[in-house]
Motif scaffolding. Sequence first.
Motif, PDB file in Angstrom:
ATOM      1  N   TRP A  69      22.907 -27.082  -4.391  1.00  9.37           N
ATOM      2  CA  TRP A  69      22.959 -27.255  -5.837  1.00  9.37           C
ATOM      3  C   TRP A  69      21.599 -27.175  -6.516  1.00  9.37           C
ATOM      4  O   TRP A  69      21.398 -26.377  -7.423  1.00  9.37           O
ATOM      5  CB  TRP A  69      23.646 -28.583  -6.141  1.00  9.37           C
ATOM      6  CG  TRP A  69      23.723 -28.977  -7.579  1.00  9.37           C
ATOM      7  CD1 TRP A  69      24.013 -28.172  -8.644  1.00  9.37           C
ATOM      8  CD2 TRP A  69      23.539 -30.283  -8.103  1.00  9.37           C
ATOM      9  NE1 TRP A  69      24.021 -28.911  -9.810  1.00  9.37           N
ATOM     10  CE2 TRP A  69      23.733 -30.211  -9.491  1.00  9.37           C
ATOM     11  CE3 TRP A  69      23.249 -31.515  -7.539  1.00  9.37           C
ATOM     12  CZ2 TRP A  69      23.635 -31.332 -10.320  1.00  9.37           C
ATOM     13  CZ3 TRP A  69      23.157 -32.621  -8.353  1.00  9.37           C
ATOM     14  CH2 TRP A  69      23.353 -32.524  -9.738  1.00  9.37           C
ATOM     15  N   ILE A  70      20.671 -28.017  -6.101  1.00 12.57           N
ATOM     16  CA  ILE A  70      19.419 -28.100  -6.855  1.00 12.57           C
ATOM     17  C   ILE A  70      18.312 -28.650  -5.971  1.00 12.57           C
ATOM     18  O   ILE A  70      18.576 -29.373  -5.008  1.00 12.57           O
ATOM     19  CB  ILE A  70      19.617 -28.969  -8.119  1.00 12.57           C
ATOM     20  CG1 ILE A  70      18.547 -28.672  -9.143  1.00 12.57           C
ATOM     21  CG2 ILE A  70      19.725 -30.441  -7.784  1.00 12.57           C
ATOM     22  CD1 ILE A  70      18.997 -28.917 -10.554  1.00 12.57           C
ATOM     23  N   MET A 103      26.509 -21.422  -0.377  1.00  6.73           N
ATOM     24  CA  MET A 103      26.374 -20.706  -1.648  1.00  6.73           C
ATOM     25  C   MET A 103      25.284 -21.392  -2.459  1.00  6.73           C
ATOM     26  O   MET A 103      25.057 -22.586  -2.338  1.00  6.73           O
ATOM     27  CB  MET A 103      27.675 -20.767  -2.447  1.00  6.73           C
ATOM     28  CG  MET A 103      28.871 -20.165  -1.780  1.00  6.73           C
ATOM     29  SD  MET A 103      28.938 -18.390  -1.879  1.00  6.73           S
ATOM     30  CE  MET A 103      29.081 -18.124  -3.626  1.00  6.73           C
ATOM     31  N   THR A 104      24.637 -20.624  -3.322  1.00  7.66           N
ATOM     32  CA  THR A 104      23.690 -21.174  -4.279  1.00  7.66           C
ATOM     33  C   THR A 104      23.599 -20.233  -5.460  1.00  7.66           C
ATOM     34  O   THR A 104      24.099 -19.107  -5.414  1.00  7.66           O
ATOM     35  CB  THR A 104      22.300 -21.433  -3.636  1.00  7.66           C
ATOM     36  OG1 THR A 104      21.537 -22.255  -4.513  1.00  7.66           O
ATOM     37  CG2 THR A 104      21.565 -20.149  -3.324  1.00  7.66           C
ATOM     38  N   LEU A 139      24.191 -16.356  -4.778  1.00  2.12           N
ATOM     39  CA  LEU A 139      23.768 -15.990  -3.429  1.00  2.12           C
ATOM     40  C   LEU A 139      24.643 -16.688  -2.392  1.00  2.12           C
ATOM     41  O   LEU A 139      25.144 -17.791  -2.627  1.00  2.12           O
ATOM     42  CB  LEU A 139      22.300 -16.392  -3.203  1.00  2.12           C
ATOM     43  CG  LEU A 139      21.309 -15.673  -4.098  1.00  2.12           C
ATOM     44  CD1 LEU A 139      20.888 -16.575  -5.250  1.00  2.12           C
ATOM     45  CD2 LEU A 139      20.093 -15.260  -3.319  1.00  2.12           C
ATOM     46  N   SER A 140      24.799 -16.036  -1.255  1.00  2.00           N
ATOM     47  CA  SER A 140      25.619 -16.573  -0.174  1.00  2.00           C
ATOM     48  C   SER A 140      24.933 -16.313   1.161  1.00  2.00           C
ATOM     49  O   SER A 140      24.254 -15.303   1.332  1.00  2.00           O
ATOM     50  CB  SER A 140      26.992 -15.906  -0.186  1.00  2.00           C
ATOM     51  OG  SER A 140      27.766 -16.354   0.904  1.00  2.00           O
ATOM     52  N   LYS A 141      25.142 -17.238   2.095  1.00  2.00           N
ATOM     53  CA  LYS A 141      24.631 -17.090   3.450  1.00  2.00           C
ATOM     54  C   LYS A 141      25.724 -17.505   4.418  1.00  2.00           C
ATOM     55  O   LYS A 141      26.288 -18.596   4.299  1.00  2.00           O
ATOM     56  CB  LYS A 141      23.389 -17.933   3.688  1.00  2.00           C
ATOM     57  CG  LYS A 141      22.871 -17.838   5.114  1.00  2.00           C
ATOM     58  CD  LYS A 141      21.648 -18.706   5.307  1.00  2.00           C
ATOM     59  CE  LYS A 141      21.192 -18.639   6.767  1.00  2.00           C
ATOM     60  NZ  LYS A 141      19.979 -19.421   6.988  1.00  2.00           N
ATOM     61  N   SER A 142      26.019 -16.650   5.351  1.00  2.00           N
ATOM     62  CA  SER A 142      26.974 -16.974   6.397  1.00  2.00           C
ATOM     63  C   SER A 142      26.251 -17.732   7.500  1.00  2.00           C
ATOM     64  O   SER A 142      25.161 -17.374   7.903  1.00  2.00           O
ATOM     65  CB  SER A 142      27.591 -15.692   6.959  1.00  2.00           C
ATOM     66  OG  SER A 142      28.469 -16.009   8.012  1.00  2.00           O
ATOM     67  N   LEU A 143      26.879 -18.818   7.953  1.00  2.00           N
ATOM     68  CA  LEU A 143      26.296 -19.597   9.047  1.00  2.00           C
ATOM     69  C   LEU A 143      26.945 -19.191  10.359  1.00  2.00           C
ATOM     70  O   LEU A 143      26.698 -19.697  11.381  1.00  2.00           O
ATOM     71  CB  LEU A 143      26.467 -21.106   8.799  1.00  2.00           C
ATOM     72  CG  LEU A 143      25.769 -21.640   7.559  1.00  2.00           C
ATOM     73  CD1 LEU A 143      26.149 -23.093   7.318  1.00  2.00           C
ATOM     74  CD2 LEU A 143      24.256 -21.515   7.694  1.00  2.00           C
TER      75      LEU A 143
END
Length: 143
Positions: A69-70, A103-104, A139-143
């Motif tokens: 989030w922040i 996600m961010t 933005l997204s990142k797959s873990l």
Amino acid sequence: MKFCLFETLPTQKVKEEISSLHYSIFQQPLPWEVLQTKESPLIQIAEEDACVVGYKIGYEEKRGRFYSWIGGVSPAYRGKGIASTLMRTQHQWCKENGYTEIMTKTKNKWRNMLILNLKHGFDIIGTYTDHKGEPKLILSKSL
């Protein structure tokens, strides 16, 4: 430098220090009330001499997806790897707690945060215009 992780809201003193740092960076109050309705909050801080110099806050957006989030780092402490350490710790915690995606969102004007996210494996997956009329990147990142 000491790093701490909270899976619930921290003490009032820590909240006040995070809020003060947040205000000094963004010139607006940190809306703590957002976390009252969120599952699995994660609050991280970096402390130097018992003062918060960096923070990162996120929560479960939906099952399997964590929303970063922040966060921010005091200008006097930037360039020391604090934001990267907070991000790596957040991602490790997410993996250990069953999340498969992070996600961010950020604004182009926060270039350092955008670059940090890209360096840590995020992909830009979309854009939108916020309520202030400013463009935001998703933005997204797959873990």
